[in-house]
Design an enzyme around this catalytic site. Sequence first.
Site, PDB file in Angstrom:
ATOM      1  N   HIS A   1       0.972   5.170   1.380  1.00 41.96           N
ATOM      2  CA  HIS A   1       0.313   6.055   2.343  1.00 41.96           C
ATOM      3  C   HIS A   1       0.966   7.443   2.256  1.00 41.96           C
ATOM      4  CE1 HIS A   1      -2.016   7.054   5.875  1.00 41.96           C
ATOM      5  NE2 HIS A   1      -0.937   7.666   6.341  1.00 41.96           N
TER       6      HIS A   1
ATOM      7  N   ASN B   1       0.852  -1.190   0.000  1.00 40.02           N
ATOM      8  CA  ASN B   1       0.000   0.000   0.000  1.00 40.02           C
ATOM      9  C   ASN B   1       0.883   1.234   0.000  1.00 40.02           C
ATOM     10  OD1 ASN B   1      -2.436   1.562   0.298  1.00 40.02           O
ATOM     11  ND2 ASN B   1      -1.899   1.863   2.460  1.00 40.02           N
TER      12      ASN B   1
HETATM   13  C1  GRF Z   1      -3.094   8.650  -2.496  1.00 38.05           C
HETATM   14  O1  GRF Z   1      -2.823   9.849  -1.824  1.00 38.05           O
HETATM   15  C2  GRF Z   1      -2.550   7.484  -1.724  1.00 38.05           C
HETATM   16  O2  GRF Z   1      -1.400   7.789  -0.992  1.00 38.05           O
HETATM   17  C3  GRF Z   1      -3.673   7.138  -0.778  1.00 38.05           C
HETATM   18  O3  GRF Z   1      -4.840   7.392  -1.504  1.00 38.05           O
HETATM   19  C4  GRF Z   1      -4.575   8.343  -2.537  1.00 38.05           C
HETATM   20  C5  GRF Z   1      -5.000   7.698  -3.816  1.00 38.05           C
HETATM   21  O4  GRF Z   1      -4.927   8.568  -4.905  1.00 38.05           O
HETATM   22  N1  GRF Z   1      -3.560   5.787  -0.312  1.00 38.05           N
HETATM   23  P1  GRF Z   1      -5.132   8.011  -6.362  1.00 38.05           P
HETATM   24  O5  GRF Z   1      -6.497   7.337  -6.399  1.00 38.05           O
HETATM   25  O6  GRF Z   1      -4.016   7.051  -6.661  1.00 38.05           O
HETATM   26  O7  GRF Z   1      -5.104   9.211  -7.258  1.00 38.05           O
END
Ligand code: GRF
Length: 206
Positions: A112, A110
């Site tokens: 974050h 994941n």
């Molecule tokens: C990102 O900021 C990621 O870090 C978090 O959710 C957001 C997803 O953005 N887990 P996207 O859908 O990839 O544009």
Amino acid sequence: MAKINIAVLASGRGSNFKSIVDEINAGRCDAEVKVLVTNNPEALAITTAQSNGIPVEVLQRKQFASREEMDTRIKETLDRYGAELVVLAGYMLILKGKDLLESYKNKIINIHPALLPAFPGADAQAQAYEYGVKISGVTIHFVDKSLDAGPIIYQEAVDVSGCRGPEDVAARILEIEHKAYPKVVDTFSRGRYVVEGRRTRFVKEN
Ligand code: GRF
């Protein structure tokens, strides 16, 4: 090593998913996206998948009696597409299925938008802004049953001093996310991460 078969789970905008697809297409990320799994039929990520010939599986919470049941279906889907690595890219449900988490132990990652263990959970960028930190960043970690507390694979600091609001923090961090995530996915095609307790160590294979 041969390219790695990945599955991506996304719920929304999918900009991280797109950055991975773009880097694969540019020959800089040695992976193949076998399937996009989403819980949201409106997710923009679906458009990226469709324009790149990537199969899409929509699995919505309302189709299942429990989260456990939903995650079991996700696991079966991942198995069916031969996922060697599962990449969460803005997937908004916490994975809870024991079967899924055990079968894909140290195979789910994941991203974050903060330097964990600071600011876990939702709205990490707003939490960082409210706290007034000058440095935040990006963490890529293995997923386990904890909330954003699986073993850390990669971190990168981002200067957020001078940001005027949470959106500003999010934009600065997102720019780094888009570079970091494809690079980390690519490392999985060249070796593996050994997990020792909370620590991870990359072991190169050919
Ligand atoms: C990102 O900021 C990621 O870090 C978090 O959710 C957001 C997803 O953005 N887990 P996207 O859908 O990839 O544009």
